[in-house]
Design a protein around this motif. Structure first.
Motif, PDB file in Angstrom:
ATOM      1  N   LYS A 165      29.376  25.490 -10.135  1.00  0.00           N
ATOM      2  CA  LYS A 165      30.764  25.253 -10.535  1.00  0.00           C
ATOM      3  C   LYS A 165      31.746  25.613  -9.422  1.00  0.00           C
ATOM      4  O   LYS A 165      32.801  25.017  -9.295  1.00  0.00           O
ATOM      5  CB  LYS A 165      31.093  26.064 -11.787  1.00  0.00           C
ATOM      6  N   LYS A 166      31.404  26.610  -8.629  1.00  0.00           N
ATOM      7  CA  LYS A 166      32.304  27.069  -7.569  1.00  0.00           C
ATOM      8  C   LYS A 166      32.117  26.306  -6.269  1.00  0.00           C
ATOM      9  O   LYS A 166      32.817  26.554  -5.304  1.00  0.00           O
ATOM     10  CB  LYS A 166      32.111  28.558  -7.331  1.00  0.00           C
ATOM     11  N   GLY A 167      31.160  25.415  -6.226  1.00  0.00           N
ATOM     12  CA  GLY A 167      30.915  24.619  -5.035  1.00  0.00           C
ATOM     13  C   GLY A 167      29.430  24.506  -4.753  1.00  0.00           C
ATOM     14  O   GLY A 167      28.698  25.485  -4.877  1.00  0.00           O
ATOM     15  N   ASN A 168      29.002  23.341  -4.417  1.00  0.00           N
ATOM     16  CA  ASN A 168      27.593  23.104  -4.126  1.00  0.00           C
ATOM     17  C   ASN A 168      27.238  23.723  -2.776  1.00  0.00           C
ATOM     18  O   ASN A 168      28.049  23.742  -1.861  1.00  0.00           O
ATOM     19  CB  ASN A 168      27.298  21.614  -4.136  1.00  0.00           C
ATOM     20  N   PHE A 169      26.012  24.226  -2.684  1.00  0.00           N
ATOM     21  CA  PHE A 169      25.639  24.932  -1.464  1.00  0.00           C
ATOM     22  C   PHE A 169      24.167  24.743  -1.152  1.00  0.00           C
ATOM     23  O   PHE A 169      23.394  24.276  -1.987  1.00  0.00           O
ATOM     24  CB  PHE A 169      25.985  26.422  -1.566  1.00  0.00           C
ATOM     25  N   LEU A 170      23.797  25.133   0.063  1.00  0.00           N
ATOM     26  CA  LEU A 170      22.419  25.060   0.525  1.00  0.00           C
ATOM     27  C   LEU A 170      21.849  26.475   0.522  1.00  0.00           C
ATOM     28  O   LEU A 170      22.447  27.399   1.063  1.00  0.00           O
ATOM     29  CB  LEU A 170      22.374  24.477   1.941  1.00  0.00           C
ATOM     30  N   LEU A 171      20.702  26.645  -0.105  1.00  0.00           N
ATOM     31  CA  LEU A 171      20.072  27.952  -0.251  1.00  0.00           C
ATOM     32  C   LEU A 171      18.665  27.910   0.326  1.00  0.00           C
ATOM     33  O   LEU A 171      17.918  26.968   0.077  1.00  0.00           O
ATOM     34  CB  LEU A 171      20.001  28.321  -1.741  1.00  0.00           C
ATOM     35  N   SER A 172      18.334  28.938   1.099  1.00  0.00           N
ATOM     36  CA  SER A 172      16.982  29.061   1.645  1.00  0.00           C
ATOM     37  C   SER A 172      16.477  30.472   1.382  1.00  0.00           C
ATOM     38  O   SER A 172      16.548  31.344   2.242  1.00  0.00           O
ATOM     39  CB  SER A 172      16.975  28.757   3.146  1.00  0.00           C
ATOM     40  N   THR A 223      17.885  24.957  16.693  1.00  0.00           N
ATOM     41  CA  THR A 223      17.419  23.676  16.165  1.00  0.00           C
ATOM     42  C   THR A 223      17.416  23.692  14.643  1.00  0.00           C
ATOM     43  O   THR A 223      17.868  22.743  13.997  1.00  0.00           O
ATOM     44  CB  THR A 223      16.013  23.355  16.710  1.00  0.00           C
ATOM     45  N   LEU A 224      16.941  24.782  14.061  1.00  0.00           N
ATOM     46  CA  LEU A 224      16.896  24.889  12.598  1.00  0.00           C
ATOM     47  C   LEU A 224      18.306  24.947  12.013  1.00  0.00           C
ATOM     48  O   LEU A 224      18.604  24.256  11.039  1.00  0.00           O
ATOM     49  CB  LEU A 224      16.097  26.115  12.168  1.00  0.00           C
ATOM     50  N   THR A 225      19.169  25.742  12.612  1.00  0.00           N
ATOM     51  CA  THR A 225      20.550  25.836  12.128  1.00  0.00           C
ATOM     52  C   THR A 225      21.242  24.480  12.190  1.00  0.00           C
ATOM     53  O   THR A 225      21.929  24.085  11.246  1.00  0.00           O
ATOM     54  CB  THR A 225      21.335  26.875  12.953  1.00  0.00           C
ATOM     55  N   ASP A 226      21.063  23.766  13.282  1.00  0.00           N
ATOM     56  CA  ASP A 226      21.657  22.423  13.405  1.00  0.00           C
ATOM     57  C   ASP A 226      21.134  21.488  12.318  1.00  0.00           C
ATOM     58  O   ASP A 226      21.892  20.713  11.730  1.00  0.00           O
ATOM     59  CB  ASP A 226      21.377  21.824  14.784  1.00  0.00           C
ATOM     60  N   CYS A 227      19.838  21.557  12.032  1.00  0.00           N
ATOM     61  CA  CYS A 227      19.242  20.722  10.991  1.00  0.00           C
ATOM     62  C   CYS A 227      19.833  21.056   9.620  1.00  0.00           C
ATOM     63  O   CYS A 227      20.194  20.160   8.851  1.00  0.00           O
ATOM     64  CB  CYS A 227      17.730  20.895  10.989  1.00  0.00           C
ATOM     65  N   LEU A 228      19.929  22.345   9.304  1.00  0.00           N
ATOM     66  CA  LEU A 228      20.492  22.759   8.010  1.00  0.00           C
ATOM     67  C   LEU A 228      21.969  22.368   7.897  1.00  0.00           C
ATOM     68  O   LEU A 228      22.417  21.949   6.829  1.00  0.00           O
ATOM     69  CB  LEU A 228      20.303  24.262   7.812  1.00  0.00           C
ATOM     70  N   LEU A 229      22.702  22.477   8.993  1.00  0.00           N
ATOM     71  CA  LEU A 229      24.112  22.042   8.984  1.00  0.00           C
ATOM     72  C   LEU A 229      24.221  20.540   8.744  1.00  0.00           C
ATOM     73  O   LEU A 229      25.116  20.093   8.015  1.00  0.00           O
ATOM     74  CB  LEU A 229      24.807  22.431  10.292  1.00  0.00           C
ATOM     75  N   ASP A 230      23.331  19.766   9.343  1.00  0.00           N
ATOM     76  CA  ASP A 230      23.323  18.316   9.110  1.00  0.00           C
ATOM     77  C   ASP A 230      23.071  17.997   7.637  1.00  0.00           C
ATOM     78  O   ASP A 230      23.715  17.119   7.064  1.00  0.00           O
ATOM     79  CB  ASP A 230      22.270  17.625   9.980  1.00  0.00           C
ATOM     80  N   PHE A 265      17.318  24.405  -0.617  1.00  0.00           N
ATOM     81  CA  PHE A 265      17.675  23.749  -1.867  1.00  0.00           C
ATOM     82  C   PHE A 265      19.149  23.420  -1.896  1.00  0.00           C
ATOM     83  O   PHE A 265      19.986  24.276  -1.636  1.00  0.00           O
ATOM     84  CB  PHE A 265      17.351  24.664  -3.063  1.00  0.00           C
ATOM     85  N   VAL A 266      19.459  22.171  -2.227  1.00  0.00           N
ATOM     86  CA  VAL A 266      20.838  21.785  -2.508  1.00  0.00           C
ATOM     87  C   VAL A 266      21.090  22.234  -3.937  1.00  0.00           C
ATOM     88  O   VAL A 266      20.494  21.714  -4.878  1.00  0.00           O
ATOM     89  CB  VAL A 266      21.040  20.265  -2.351  1.00  0.00           C
ATOM     90  N   ARG A 297      27.519  16.979   1.560  1.00  0.00           N
ATOM     91  CA  ARG A 297      28.907  17.400   1.311  1.00  0.00           C
ATOM     92  C   ARG A 297      28.963  18.748   0.568  1.00  0.00           C
ATOM     93  O   ARG A 297      29.606  18.898  -0.454  1.00  0.00           O
ATOM     94  CB  ARG A 297      29.652  16.330   0.541  1.00  0.00           C
ATOM     95  N   LEU A 298      28.270  19.719   1.156  1.00  0.00           N
ATOM     96  CA  LEU A 298      28.177  21.037   0.554  1.00  0.00           C
ATOM     97  C   LEU A 298      29.301  21.941   1.041  1.00  0.00           C
ATOM     98  O   LEU A 298      29.814  21.785   2.145  1.00  0.00           O
ATOM     99  CB  LEU A 298      26.824  21.666   0.871  1.00  0.00           C
ATOM    100  N   LYS A 299      29.663  22.913   0.220  1.00  0.00           N
ATOM    101  CA  LYS A 299      30.735  23.853   0.567  1.00  0.00           C
ATOM    102  C   LYS A 299      30.244  24.903   1.563  1.00  0.00           C
ATOM    103  O   LYS A 299      30.978  25.332   2.425  1.00  0.00           O
ATOM    104  CB  LYS A 299      31.260  24.553  -0.692  1.00  0.00           C
ATOM    105  N   PHE A 300      29.024  25.384   1.353  1.00  0.00           N
ATOM    106  CA  PHE A 300      28.467  26.402   2.246  1.00  0.00           C
ATOM    107  C   PHE A 300      26.959  26.405   2.144  1.00  0.00           C
ATOM    108  O   PHE A 300      26.381  25.752   1.310  1.00  0.00           O
ATOM    109  CB  PHE A 300      29.039  27.791   1.940  1.00  0.00           C
TER     110      PHE A 300
END
Length: 106
Positions: A67-74, A90-97, A62-63, A103-106
């Protein structure tokens, strides 16, 4: 050699069939949890990890707007049928992409 690919899963039945193989089941990995997060304003992706075109793992992410920065959560994922160490890169590379594209912070 096994070919590992990642594609978005668009069919709930395909997703549920794999998710239901895990015991205990976790609602955070459900199709409906993605729908709920979408309704709350987050953007969800349902990723399927395939080995030679056979679905072997799922990962919802989930994107999340914060307030402290948008992030990706699984939460509660990814779900691997077996110890699929070969899939992690492969999964890590996909999530990083996804994180870079959004334009997520983390």
């Amino acid at each position: 050699m096994a070919k590992i690919t990642i594609k978005e899963v668009k069919d709930q039945k395909v997703w549920d069939r794999l998710a239901q193989k895990f015991s205990p089941n976790n609602f955070l990995a459900s199709w409906q949890w993605c729908d709920f997060n979408d309704s709350m304003g987050d953007k969800s992706v349902r990723l399927g990890i395939y080995e030679n075109d056979k679905l072997i793992s799922i990962c919802s992410a989930f994107v999340t707007i914060s307030k402290k920065g948008n992030f990706l959560l699984s939460p509660a994922g990814p779900l691997f049928l077996n110890n699929q160490r070969k899939c992690w890169k492969t999964l890590t590379d996909c999530l990083l992409d996804i994180a870079k594209t959004e334009r997520l912070k983390f």
